[in-house]
Design a protein around this motif. Sequence first.
Motif, mmCIF file in Angstrom:
data_model
loop_
_atom_site.group_PDB
_atom_site.id
_atom_site.type_symbol
_atom_site.label_atom_id
_atom_site.label_comp_id
_atom_site.label_asym_id
_atom_site.label_seq_id
_atom_site.Cartn_x
_atom_site.Cartn_y
_atom_site.Cartn_z
ATOM 1 N N LYS A 74 -13.113 28.971 -33.472
ATOM 2 C CA LYS A 74 -14.517 29.279 -33.222
ATOM 3 C C LYS A 74 -15.290 28.060 -32.745
ATOM 4 O O LYS A 74 -16.051 28.132 -31.772
ATOM 5 C CB LYS A 74 -15.155 29.842 -34.494
ATOM 6 C CG LYS A 74 -16.603 30.262 -34.315
ATOM 7 C CD LYS A 74 -17.223 30.754 -35.614
ATOM 8 C CE LYS A 74 -16.597 32.037 -36.094
ATOM 9 N NZ LYS A 74 -17.275 32.584 -37.295
ATOM 10 N N LYS A 112 -13.718 36.627 -24.281
ATOM 11 C CA LYS A 112 -12.743 36.469 -25.359
ATOM 12 C C LYS A 112 -13.425 36.525 -26.723
ATOM 13 O O LYS A 112 -12.941 37.182 -27.659
ATOM 14 C CB LYS A 112 -12.015 35.129 -25.197
ATOM 15 C CG LYS A 112 -10.920 34.862 -26.233
ATOM 16 C CD LYS A 112 -9.703 35.704 -25.970
ATOM 17 C CE LYS A 112 -8.561 35.316 -26.898
ATOM 18 N NZ LYS A 112 -7.334 36.116 -26.637
ATOM 19 N N ALA A 141 -14.528 40.080 -27.442
ATOM 20 C CA ALA A 141 -13.396 40.942 -27.785
ATOM 21 C C ALA A 141 -13.049 40.840 -29.257
ATOM 22 O O ALA A 141 -12.752 41.846 -29.923
ATOM 23 C CB ALA A 141 -12.184 40.571 -26.931
ATOM 24 N N LYS A 142 -13.109 39.598 -29.792
ATOM 25 C CA LYS A 142 -12.810 39.406 -31.213
ATOM 26 C C LYS A 142 -13.946 39.902 -32.094
ATOM 27 O O LYS A 142 -13.727 40.508 -33.143
ATOM 28 C CB LYS A 142 -12.547 37.918 -31.488
ATOM 29 C CG LYS A 142 -11.122 37.491 -31.223
ATOM 30 C CD LYS A 142 -10.805 36.198 -31.955
ATOM 31 C CE LYS A 142 -9.300 35.930 -31.943
ATOM 32 N NZ LYS A 142 -8.950 34.778 -32.782
ATOM 33 N N GLN A 143 -15.166 39.634 -31.666
ATOM 34 C CA GLN A 143 -16.334 39.984 -32.471
ATOM 35 C C GLN A 143 -16.486 41.501 -32.620
ATOM 36 O O GLN A 143 -16.784 42.000 -33.703
ATOM 37 C CB GLN A 143 -17.593 39.402 -31.820
ATOM 38 C CG GLN A 143 -18.887 39.663 -32.564
ATOM 39 C CD GLN A 143 -18.962 38.885 -33.869
ATOM 40 O OE1 GLN A 143 -18.431 37.793 -33.983
ATOM 41 N NE2 GLN A 143 -19.621 39.449 -34.874
ATOM 42 N N PHE A 144 -16.256 42.232 -31.518
ATOM 43 C CA PHE A 144 -16.482 43.681 -31.527
ATOM 44 C C PHE A 144 -15.189 44.502 -31.512
ATOM 45 O O PHE A 144 -15.240 45.724 -31.399
ATOM 46 C CB PHE A 144 -17.355 44.065 -30.328
ATOM 47 C CG PHE A 144 -18.677 43.351 -30.286
ATOM 48 C CD1 PHE A 144 -19.666 43.632 -31.231
ATOM 49 C CD2 PHE A 144 -18.929 42.386 -29.326
ATOM 50 C CE1 PHE A 144 -20.882 42.964 -31.198
ATOM 51 C CE2 PHE A 144 -20.145 41.708 -29.287
ATOM 52 C CZ PHE A 144 -21.123 41.998 -30.229
ATOM 53 N N SER A 145 -14.048 43.803 -31.610
ATOM 54 C CA SER A 145 -12.734 44.470 -31.643
ATOM 55 C C SER A 145 -12.537 45.426 -30.461
ATOM 56 O O SER A 145 -12.204 46.597 -30.617
ATOM 57 C CB SER A 145 -12.562 45.242 -32.968
ATOM 58 O OG SER A 145 -12.654 44.375 -34.060
ATOM 59 N N ILE A 146 -12.748 44.876 -29.241
ATOM 60 C CA ILE A 146 -12.576 45.667 -28.013
ATOM 61 C C ILE A 146 -11.454 45.019 -27.192
ATOM 62 O O ILE A 146 -11.677 44.029 -26.494
ATOM 63 C CB ILE A 146 -13.877 45.711 -27.180
ATOM 64 C CG1 ILE A 146 -15.040 46.246 -28.025
ATOM 65 C CG2 ILE A 146 -13.686 46.580 -25.938
ATOM 66 C CD1 ILE A 146 -16.377 46.219 -27.318
ATOM 67 N N PRO A 147 -10.219 45.551 -27.272
ATOM 68 C CA PRO A 147 -9.078 44.972 -26.557
ATOM 69 C C PRO A 147 -9.294 44.851 -25.050
ATOM 70 O O PRO A 147 -8.778 43.931 -24.415
ATOM 71 C CB PRO A 147 -7.928 45.934 -26.878
ATOM 72 C CG PRO A 147 -8.339 46.603 -28.151
ATOM 73 C CD PRO A 147 -9.832 46.727 -28.064
ATOM 74 N N ASP A 195 -10.567 41.597 -24.019
ATOM 75 C CA ASP A 195 -9.534 40.569 -24.084
ATOM 76 C C ASP A 195 -8.761 40.529 -22.765
ATOM 77 O O ASP A 195 -8.502 39.449 -22.203
ATOM 78 C CB ASP A 195 -8.576 40.873 -25.241
ATOM 79 C CG ASP A 195 -8.040 39.603 -25.886
ATOM 80 O OD1 ASP A 195 -8.353 38.528 -25.376
ATOM 81 O OD2 ASP A 195 -7.324 39.718 -26.893
#
Length: 348
Positions: free
Chosen positions: A115, A299, A302-308, A311
């Motif tokens: 982070k 990137k 994608a991690k924050q909102f869990s949207i592949p 990514d």
Amino acid sequence: MEWLYVLMPIAGVKIFWPGLIILGVGVGIIGGFFGMGGAWMVTPGLNILGFPMAFAIGTDIAHMAGKSLISTMRHGKFGNVDYKLGMIMLIGTVVGFEIGAQMIMWLERLGNVEKVVRYMYIVLLALIAWMVFHDINVKKRKEAEMRAAGGNAADAKGVEWHKTFHAIKIPPMMHFNEAGIYCSMWLPVFVSFLTGWLAGILGIGGGLIRMPSLIYIVGCPTHVAVGTDLFEVMISGLYGAGTYTYKGRTELVAAVIMLIGASMGAQVGAVATKYIKGYGIRYAFGIAVIGCITSIVLKLAAKQFSIPLLDDASTAVVLTVVSGLSLYILVRFIQGCQKELAMKAAKG
């Protein structure tokens, strides 16, 4: 599609190997052209491809050292390297790099390295992008003013912050002949310490900020800033490769794959500076920085909102920016060579 992935024995992760080749060749061209190791794109690129951040940093520094050596030799033939300035800057680079590398090891133990590094990248890249495009806008405004006044627009210059720093005359004062500047020795030492510190933290050769710093703060012409920065990247890269390898954070298989492509691309990028000068280099550099910011933001989102899907978009942006800029530089390189050959044929 399993054959498109290769296991990295030290990092213990499977990596999309065509992505490594694209990064290697593309960043070889871009690095030789902009005068930097290209880690400002490769470190986040390796992380996006699947490397843990600490391994992405160490692996990129190892590949960067070899590529910068090749580019420095090529730029040296064109008289683009101020070796005296580069050697002076080693003082701050080595000290700053080691402090930055130790901070990364500390952040890794705390579990915050991913982070922190990504957010630092975003802030730094945003600052660099603003600086480059502000300079271009200032130059355009001055050109318009000079044309309106009946003057020669070609004499217009962008920001000239280096004049303020040159007025600070703390001894010893030094002449740097290739760069054509006279300033306090402590000015390049300070710049190199800051870039060395960021190199250790972000896994960059320092070129991301050293090249624009040499232009805007030290006052080097753009082509000399490119060559001198590559010389400095080579030295800091060799030192950094040893440091991170000793700490067990270098994936040599990936570094070798990228270096094969990068060594060829670096030749093209270095020669291309003969045909694209000054603000042409700065403008392309600014576009590259914006592309890199976009990929990192995607990137993180994608991690924050869990949207592949974001990514995948992040990976696509990095590879598109590297491929697009490489193609632009390659085309200008070919056009420049053709024009030069035509002129020689006409004279002959």
